[in-house]
Write an enzyme that holds these catalytic residues in place. Structure first.
Site, PDB file in Angstrom:
ATOM      1  CD  GLN A   1      -3.446  -0.583   0.208  1.00 45.85           C
ATOM      2  OE1 GLN A   1      -3.195   0.607  -0.582  1.00 45.85           O
ATOM      3  NE2 GLN A   1      -4.082  -1.238  -0.533  1.00 45.85           N
ATOM      4  CB  SER A   2       3.609   1.915  -1.473  1.00 40.23           C
ATOM      5  OG  SER A   2       4.479   3.080  -1.640  1.00 40.23           O
ATOM      6  CG  ASN A   3       0.290   6.897   1.139  1.00 42.70           C
ATOM      7  OD1 ASN A   3      -0.684   6.083   0.468  1.00 42.70           O
ATOM      8  ND2 ASN A   3       1.035   6.303   2.342  1.00 42.70           N
TER       9      ASN A   3
ATOM     10  CB  ALA B   1       4.320   2.357  -5.605  1.00 40.73           C
TER      11      ALA B   1
END
Ligand SMILES: *Cc1c(COP(=O)(O)O)cnc(C)c1O
Length: 333
Positions: free
Chosen positions: A75-77, A79
């Site tokens: 859930q990387s913001n 990325a």
């Protein structure tokens, strides 16, 4: 200190608002809480990586890159914002996601940021926990080079001396706003992970002799390790800017008591903080970073660690898209 000496593209809606949180301040009965709205940077639901990407994407373009590679947790913001930034400037984007929480939940693996990554057309590959992600990025870059492409690799969180410039700029922007409002800032608080945000802020606050203490609430590494990481990057950033030595080691302070069960693992105090902010101020926090950072701030206030007449600025680093990857953590009826 003159940031216009560095290549930069325009991605963010700046300046982001600096607002007083009247309801939350009253409910907590402590200092006056202000919020710096970097959740409103505007790019693809916003967040703190957008400021860093203004400098990183410019550097990629300077180097003639045609494809950007980066990595992060599922859930990387970072990325998600990188994918959006790359496509705006005509570059392809590949992201490598590490299942750091070892979750097998559908929402976590497919909704929130992952949905947006795919909507923006990124090539997404998944890796198990504890993969050497930097090595994987390098291997993929090598493969692309052998196909005649020119990849630009952005480290996790965009946290190097180029990305951190975005948060030097944020410090300057906040000081200007506070001066214009006649607001005396007594303390600056932010969540801290890959370190670029805190490192950039501390360089900006120290280089201007603002005398504003900065507190980082850790979301992953233990205190000592986090502080060393931030200090190291702050020194590199100051050197890169031509102002070496502006940050003393004792100005880098992290508190990692609010990590809970680990990076990206929901905690009760995070759920309480996110829910409180939603219901007092109608502002969306995120479950991995700003929610835990706010949980730390709330705990400090409850323990009387700030004076009632003080003004605290909490940096909202964004990430609300990740809420949709964490529905089960909130047990709402
Ligand atoms: C990445 C991130 C942070 C942490 O910033 P770093 O520069 O990695 O320390 C905080 N909040 C959100 C929402 C983020 O995505």
């Amino acid at each position: 200190m003159h940031l216009s000496r560095f290549s930069r593209v325009q991605l963010a809606h700046l300046p982001t608002p600096l607002e007083f949180l009247e309801n939350l301040s009253r409910t907590l009965g402590g200092p006056n809480i202000y919020i710096k709205r970097d959740d409103c940077t505007g790019l693809a639901t916003g967040g703190n990586k957008t400021r860093k990407l203004e400098f990183l994407i410019a550097d990629a373009l300077d180097k003639g890159a045609d494809i950007v590679i980066t990595q992060g947790a599922v859930q990387s913001n970072h990325a998600r914002q990188t994918v959006a930034a790359a496509l705006k400037y005509g570059m392809a984007c590949e992201i490598l996601l590490e299942n750091r929480t070892e979750s097998s939940e559908h929402d976590y693996l497919e909704s929130g940021n992952v949905f947006l990554d795919k909507l923006f057309g990124a090539r997404v590959t998944h890796f198990p926990k504890n993969t050497d992600m930097d090595q994987e990025m390098e291997a993929r870059a090598e493969e692309l080079r052998s196909e005649g492409k020119n990849p630009y690799v952005i480290p996790g969180g965009g946290s190097n001396e180029i990305g951190a410039l975005g948060y030097v700029d944020c410090a300057l922007e906040t000081l200007t706003q506070a001066n214009d409002m006649g607001l005396r800032i007594d303390h600056f608080v932010t969540a801290t992970g890959s370190a670029g945000t805190q490192a950039g802020l501390v360089v900006g606050l120290e280089a201007t002799h603002s005398q504003i203490p900065l507190l980082g609430i850790g979301v992953r590494a233990p205190k000592q390790e986090q502080e060393e990481k931030v200090y190291h990057l702050a020194c590199k950033t100051a050197e890169y800017m031509g102002i070496p030595g502006v940050v003393d080691r004792d100005k880098v302070i992290a508190d990692s008591n609010y990590v809970g069960g680990g990076y990206g693992v929901p905690s009760d105090s995070m759920v309480e903080a996110v829910t409180l902010m939603a219901r007092e101020e109608a502002i969306l926090m995120d479950p991995v970073y700003s929610g835990k950072g706010l949980a730390g701030l709330i705990d400090y206030i409850r323990n009387g660690r700030f004076e009632e007449n003080q003004n605290i600025v909490f940096l909202h680093t964004g990430g609300s898209a990740a809420l949709f990857g964490y529905l089960d953590a909130f047990k709402l009826a």
